[in-house]
Design an enzyme around this catalytic site. Structure first.
Site, mmCIF file in Angstrom:
data_model
loop_
_atom_site.group_PDB
_atom_site.id
_atom_site.type_symbol
_atom_site.label_atom_id
_atom_site.label_comp_id
_atom_site.label_asym_id
_atom_site.label_seq_id
_atom_site.Cartn_x
_atom_site.Cartn_y
_atom_site.Cartn_z
ATOM 1 N N TYR A 14 6.375 6.084 -6.193
ATOM 2 C CA TYR A 14 5.830 5.185 -5.176
ATOM 3 C C TYR A 14 6.900 4.602 -4.256
ATOM 4 O O TYR A 14 6.565 3.894 -3.302
ATOM 5 C CB TYR A 14 5.046 4.046 -5.833
ATOM 6 C CG TYR A 14 3.852 4.535 -6.605
ATOM 7 C CD1 TYR A 14 2.746 5.063 -5.951
ATOM 8 C CD2 TYR A 14 3.831 4.490 -7.994
ATOM 9 C CE1 TYR A 14 1.648 5.526 -6.657
ATOM 10 C CE2 TYR A 14 2.732 4.947 -8.709
ATOM 11 C CZ TYR A 14 1.647 5.462 -8.037
ATOM 12 O OH TYR A 14 0.564 5.918 -8.730
ATOM 13 N N HIS A 19 2.317 1.654 0.803
ATOM 14 C CA HIS A 19 1.793 0.577 -0.041
ATOM 15 C C HIS A 19 2.910 -0.324 -0.575
ATOM 16 O O HIS A 19 2.635 -1.406 -1.084
ATOM 17 C CB HIS A 19 1.029 1.193 -1.212
ATOM 18 C CG HIS A 19 -0.343 0.636 -1.439
ATOM 19 N ND1 HIS A 19 -1.016 -0.180 -0.558
ATOM 20 C CD2 HIS A 19 -1.188 0.800 -2.490
ATOM 21 C CE1 HIS A 19 -2.202 -0.489 -1.053
ATOM 22 N NE2 HIS A 19 -2.334 0.087 -2.224
ATOM 23 N N TYR A 62 1.093 -2.640 -11.154
ATOM 24 C CA TYR A 62 0.471 -1.765 -10.167
ATOM 25 C C TYR A 62 -0.398 -2.620 -9.250
ATOM 26 O O TYR A 62 -0.847 -3.710 -9.597
ATOM 27 C CB TYR A 62 -0.315 -0.602 -10.787
ATOM 28 C CG TYR A 62 0.593 0.404 -11.450
ATOM 29 C CD1 TYR A 62 1.304 1.329 -10.692
ATOM 30 C CD2 TYR A 62 0.771 0.393 -12.828
ATOM 31 C CE1 TYR A 62 2.160 2.234 -11.298
ATOM 32 C CE2 TYR A 62 1.626 1.294 -13.436
ATOM 33 C CZ TYR A 62 2.322 2.211 -12.668
ATOM 34 O OH TYR A 62 3.179 3.091 -13.263
ATOM 35 N N ASN A 64 -3.433 -2.750 -8.026
ATOM 36 C CA ASN A 64 -4.791 -3.239 -8.282
ATOM 37 C C ASN A 64 -4.859 -4.395 -9.274
ATOM 38 O O ASN A 64 -5.898 -5.038 -9.395
ATOM 39 C CB ASN A 64 -5.685 -2.095 -8.765
ATOM 40 C CG ASN A 64 -5.878 -1.040 -7.699
ATOM 41 O OD1 ASN A 64 -5.402 -1.170 -6.576
ATOM 42 N ND2 ASN A 64 -6.574 0.016 -8.047
ATOM 43 N N ASP A 87 1.021 -4.457 2.826
ATOM 44 C CA ASP A 87 0.695 -3.457 3.839
ATOM 45 C C ASP A 87 -0.704 -3.728 4.372
ATOM 46 O O ASP A 87 -1.541 -4.289 3.676
ATOM 47 C CB ASP A 87 0.767 -2.050 3.237
ATOM 48 C CG ASP A 87 -0.224 -1.856 2.097
ATOM 49 O OD1 ASP A 87 -0.121 -2.579 1.090
ATOM 50 O OD2 ASP A 87 -1.111 -0.991 2.213
ATOM 51 N N ASN A 108 -6.817 -3.909 -2.452
ATOM 52 C CA ASN A 108 -7.037 -4.170 -3.877
ATOM 53 C C ASN A 108 -6.026 -5.135 -4.492
ATOM 54 O O ASN A 108 -6.363 -5.881 -5.407
ATOM 55 C CB ASN A 108 -7.070 -2.863 -4.661
ATOM 56 C CG ASN A 108 -8.329 -2.073 -4.371
ATOM 57 O OD1 ASN A 108 -9.382 -2.640 -4.105
ATOM 58 N ND2 ASN A 108 -8.227 -0.758 -4.401
#
Length: 181
Positions: A14, A19, A62, A64, A87, A108
């Site tokens: 990532y 994100h 993470y 979410n 973002d 999220n």
């Protein structure tokens, strides 16, 4: 105490994705600051302290589940103020916006924070644009031609954030630092 949260996802896969602009800004701040590392498993993220009243958080839950980390830190330190950097696909790459409260806009990470901590916090919205497939777009890495724009926006955002922390006047900061792209 002021809590500044940079949203992103942990893991090499990532790094440098759209994100993760929140993580990128926290990293930029840490590069130029003397900080104390307060990371502890109970905070579910990387936590740093600058001076006597500024906390920087990169949740490791993470995206979410970012609210789990934010709530753990906020409950422990009883922060008077929270600023979340994230973002935003609804604004173009190169754009920067500020707001307080409101809806998550489908983000999220913000939904998780709103659910566990409420939504009365300041937001620094870094535009990443919208691709054909939202998930692959936000989890995609920046193209080489986008990296120059990203670098400029992150530097600009850093200045805005530091001034926002000092002045606590979101309206003035928004007028001075918002960018259109």
């Amino acid at each position: 105490m002021i809590l500044v949260v940079g949203l992103g996802n942990i893991g090499v896969e990532y790094e440098n994705t759209r994100h993760n602009v929140g993580f990128m800004l926290i990293d930029l701040l840490l590069k130029e600051s003397n900080f104390t590392n307060l990371t502890n498993s109970k905070f579910k993220g990387e936590l740093f302290k600058i001076g006597s009243s500024l906390l920087l958080l990169k949740p490791s839950t993470y995206m979410n589940n970012s609210g789990l980390s934010v709530k753990a830190v906020n409950d422990f330190y009883k922060c008077e103020r929270m600023i979340v950097i994230h973002d935003d696909i609804d604004i173009n790459l190169g754009a920067l916006r500020f707001k307080k409260g409101g809806s998550s806009g489908g983000h999220n990470g913000l939904k998780s924070i709103d659910t566990l901590c409420g939504n009365d916090y300041e937001r620094v919205r870094i535009g990443v644009g919208k691709g054909e497939n939202v998930i692959s777009h936000v989890l995609g890495k920046f193209k080489s031609e986008e990296e120059i724009t990203l670098s400029k926006v992150l530097e600009h955002t850093k200045k805005a954030l530091l001034e926002l922390i000092e002045n606590d006047d979101l309206s003035a900061i928004s007028s001075k630092y918002s960018l259109k792209a």
